[in-house]
Design an enzyme around this catalytic site. Sequence first.
Site, PDB file in Angstrom:
ATOM      1  NE  ARG A   1     -10.459  34.148  47.642  1.00 19.76           N
ATOM      2  CZ  ARG A   1      -9.624  33.903  46.566  1.00 19.76           C
ATOM      3  NH1 ARG A   1      -8.566  34.787  46.266  1.00 19.76           N
ATOM      4  NH2 ARG A   1      -9.970  32.922  45.630  1.00 19.76           N
TER       5      ARG A   1
ATOM      6  CG  HIS B   1      -9.603  27.561  43.681  1.00 16.46           C
ATOM      7  ND1 HIS B   1      -8.401  27.328  44.285  1.00 16.46           N
ATOM      8  CD2 HIS B   1      -9.721  28.939  43.741  1.00 16.46           C
ATOM      9  CE1 HIS B   1      -8.072  28.353  44.498  1.00 16.46           C
ATOM     10  NE2 HIS B   1      -8.492  29.500  44.095  1.00 16.46           N
TER      11      HIS B   1
ATOM     12  CB  SER C   1      -1.690  37.075  39.917  1.00 15.60           C
ATOM     13  OG  SER C   1      -2.283  36.850  41.159  1.00 15.60           O
TER      14      SER C   1
HETATM   15  N1  CMX Z   1     -16.895  25.034  34.538  1.00 21.26           N
HETATM   16  C1  CMX Z   1     -16.591  23.969  33.642  1.00 21.26           C
HETATM   17  N2  CMX Z   1     -15.595  23.301  33.653  1.00 21.26           N
HETATM   18  C2  CMX Z   1     -14.726  23.302  34.780  1.00 21.26           C
HETATM   19  C3  CMX Z   1     -14.883  24.224  35.913  1.00 21.26           C
HETATM   20  C4  CMX Z   1     -16.047  25.147  35.628  1.00 21.26           C
HETATM   21  N3  CMX Z   1     -16.343  26.309  36.372  1.00 21.26           N
HETATM   22  N4  CMX Z   1     -14.003  24.148  36.828  1.00 21.26           N
HETATM   23  C5  CMX Z   1     -13.193  23.005  36.298  1.00 21.26           C
HETATM   24  N5  CMX Z   1     -13.913  22.598  35.145  1.00 21.26           N
HETATM   25  C6  CMX Z   1     -13.106  21.485  34.411  1.00 21.26           C
HETATM   26  C7  CMX Z   1     -11.688  21.963  34.072  1.00 21.26           C
HETATM   27  O1  CMX Z   1     -11.816  22.838  32.815  1.00 21.26           O
HETATM   28  C8  CMX Z   1     -11.087  20.623  33.464  1.00 21.26           C
HETATM   29  O2  CMX Z   1     -11.798  20.226  32.267  1.00 21.26           O
HETATM   30  P1  CMX Z   1     -10.757  19.270  31.275  1.00 21.26           P
HETATM   31  O3  CMX Z   1     -10.458  18.180  31.912  1.00 21.26           O
HETATM   32  O4  CMX Z   1     -11.596  19.133  30.094  1.00 21.26           O
HETATM   33  O5  CMX Z   1      -9.743  20.181  31.001  1.00 21.26           O
HETATM   34  C9  CMX Z   1     -11.758  19.905  34.583  1.00 21.26           C
HETATM   35  O6  CMX Z   1     -12.958  20.455  35.048  1.00 21.26           O
HETATM   36  C10 CMX Z   1     -10.844  19.500  35.747  1.00 21.26           C
HETATM   37  O7  CMX Z   1     -10.399  20.734  36.263  1.00 21.26           O
HETATM   38  P2  CMX Z   1      -9.838  20.976  37.858  1.00 21.26           P
HETATM   39  O8  CMX Z   1      -8.811  20.202  38.156  1.00 21.26           O
HETATM   40  O9  CMX Z   1     -11.204  20.876  38.658  1.00 21.26           O
HETATM   41  O10 CMX Z   1      -9.482  22.511  37.915  1.00 21.26           O
HETATM   42  P3  CMX Z   1      -8.267  23.241  37.594  1.00 21.26           P
HETATM   43  O11 CMX Z   1      -7.372  23.242  38.867  1.00 21.26           O
HETATM   44  O12 CMX Z   1      -7.494  22.707  36.286  1.00 21.26           O
HETATM   45  O13 CMX Z   1      -8.800  24.752  37.255  1.00 21.26           O
HETATM   46  C11 CMX Z   1      -9.964  26.554  37.413  1.00 21.26           C
HETATM   47  C12 CMX Z   1      -8.951  25.527  38.180  1.00 21.26           C
HETATM   48  C13 CMX Z   1     -10.288  27.656  38.382  1.00 21.26           C
HETATM   49  C14 CMX Z   1      -9.274  27.488  36.484  1.00 21.26           C
HETATM   50  C15 CMX Z   1     -11.357  26.025  37.044  1.00 21.26           C
HETATM   51  O14 CMX Z   1     -12.054  25.580  37.971  1.00 21.26           O
HETATM   52  C16 CMX Z   1     -12.121  26.987  36.134  1.00 21.26           C
HETATM   53  O15 CMX Z   1     -11.767  27.145  34.800  1.00 21.26           O
HETATM   54  N6  CMX Z   1     -12.805  27.658  36.829  1.00 21.26           N
HETATM   55  C17 CMX Z   1     -13.835  28.742  35.850  1.00 21.26           C
HETATM   56  C18 CMX Z   1     -12.951  30.150  35.840  1.00 21.26           C
HETATM   57  C19 CMX Z   1     -12.625  30.736  37.104  1.00 21.26           C
HETATM   58  O16 CMX Z   1     -13.750  30.995  37.965  1.00 21.26           O
HETATM   59  N7  CMX Z   1     -11.413  31.120  37.691  1.00 21.26           N
HETATM   60  C20 CMX Z   1     -11.276  31.857  38.652  1.00 21.26           C
HETATM   61  C21 CMX Z   1     -10.379  31.121  39.729  1.00 21.26           C
HETATM   62  C22 CMX Z   1     -10.026  31.971  40.955  1.00 21.26           C
HETATM   63  C23 CMX Z   1      -9.064  32.912  40.471  1.00 21.26           C
HETATM   64  O17 CMX Z   1      -8.025  32.571  40.121  1.00 21.26           O
HETATM   65  O18 CMX Z   1      -9.375  34.173  40.418  1.00 21.26           O
END
Ligand code: CMX
Length: 437
Positions: A325, A316, A240
């Site tokens: 937070r 994250h 964002s």
């Molecule tokens: N549940 C399941 N799988 C997860 C996960 C979770 N909470 N967090 C990461 N992973 C997976 C990713 O989907 C990725 O899988 P693939 O290799 O199959 O694509 C793998 O773990 C590696 O991801 P990462 O490097 O640890 O995390 P990213 O930097 O790619 O993504 C984030 C970060 C936040 C998008 C991810 O942790 C996620 O999807 N979390 C759940 C959604 C969420 O809570 N989002 C809010 C974040 C805070 C905000 O911005 O508001």
Amino acid sequence: MGIVTDFAAELPNWRERVSKLLQESSTVKVDEVTIGQVYGGMRGVKGLVTDISYVDPGEGIRFRGYTIPELLEILPKPDDGKMPFVGGLYYLLLIGKVPSDVQALDIENEWKNRSEVPSFVFDVLKSMPRDAHPMMLFSTAILSLQNESVFTRRYQEGMTREQYWEPMLEDSLNLTAKLPSIAAFIYSLKYKSGEYVQPREDLDWGANFAYMVGNPSDEYKDLARLYFILHSDHESGNASAHATHLAASTLSDIYYALSAGLNSLAGPLHGLANQETLRWLLGIYQEFKGVPTKEQLRQFTWERLNSGQVIPGYGHAVLRKPDPRFTAQFEYAQEHMPDDEIFQIAKLVFEVVPQVLIEQGKAKNPAPNVDAISGTLQHHYGVKEFDFYTVMFGVGRALGVSANAIWSRALGQPLERPKSLTTAMLEEIAKKAQQPA
Ligand code: CMX
């Protein structure tokens, strides 16, 4: 106006520092980029600058150098609350110094004087489909105000680059002043009577939101202040903030730019995770008719992961520890609502999910982020309609991204335009790197 004078006083020093750095060191290397990063969402690439907040992977956010517990301690507070004025936080983000009571109240008063929402905004919102998502309504309402932009008018009239920040600040105060009213009206339109509740003269920005959504208790007023402060900023690379910055870098005004930022906040991997988390927690409650055992929750978590879904509120892109937070809201819940059943589930999730994510071995960070708990508190205090939660995130986030947009103008940050390559070019680079030297 105090804030304009204070901002102008900070400017020469920052302009001098940036200009010296660029003159003396603009070719010094900051980072190197790998093919993994080019294909991997630019994760970790150091290519942005902000002095407003910094996220340390192990410690979490600092706003202008202050941790969240420090901020909650030192920012000026209203007589009827334990949480600081949001106006004081905005002053800190903008100026970089902890405000006095007078300076915090100055922002609160600026907001009061600018809070009236033009009636066409309500008309636009009322004309939308009843089942429209609140984030679409919020983004549209902000965009509909674009015609009011002082920056755009002054730009067309002709102004020097050195003057850009002033109408940007003016627009940002005008826009942020209206956000609690706009958000509360969307809430009323979607879930309540549809009437517009006028903000009260005697309430501050955060407390007015609490009042307008129907819970003017001291506890919820404090929670509203805390919520907006926590969600305000998270350095520049999050989607964002980055989307807002990118849009504003074309010299489009804050109305266009914030709307762009909110459109990216609306995705489930970012801000929408707060609604997804509560949906998930309520799903657990329904499935087990109350709080499950640890083992039941463990299995339920695995089922969700095995069906290809993420666990919302966990993981994250930058953080590698529980998000402070999250901790601040968790402590608030522990103090004020320890027996709430949804909070009991959120607590159990905190005990169970990180271990499951470690066992799954994919997520780099198995710890909770800000979204893991925020909806639980809102639900407790009566704001139960979870598809509204990302709008609240957006109200808070507007503070950080607008402060950044003003500083970008003040420091003359240029149009953002990174370079892309083709896959064939990357293959060529990879081939060369593999050849023996
Ligand atoms: N549940 C399941 N799988 C997860 C996960 C979770 N909470 N967090 C990461 N992973 C997976 C990713 O989907 C990725 O899988 P693939 O290799 O199959 O694509 C793998 O773990 C590696 O991801 P990462 O490097 O640890 O995390 P990213 O930097 O790619 O993504 C984030 C970060 C936040 C998008 C991810 O942790 C996620 O999807 N979390 C759940 C959604 C969420 O809570 N989002 C809010 C974040 C805070 C905000 O911005 O508001």
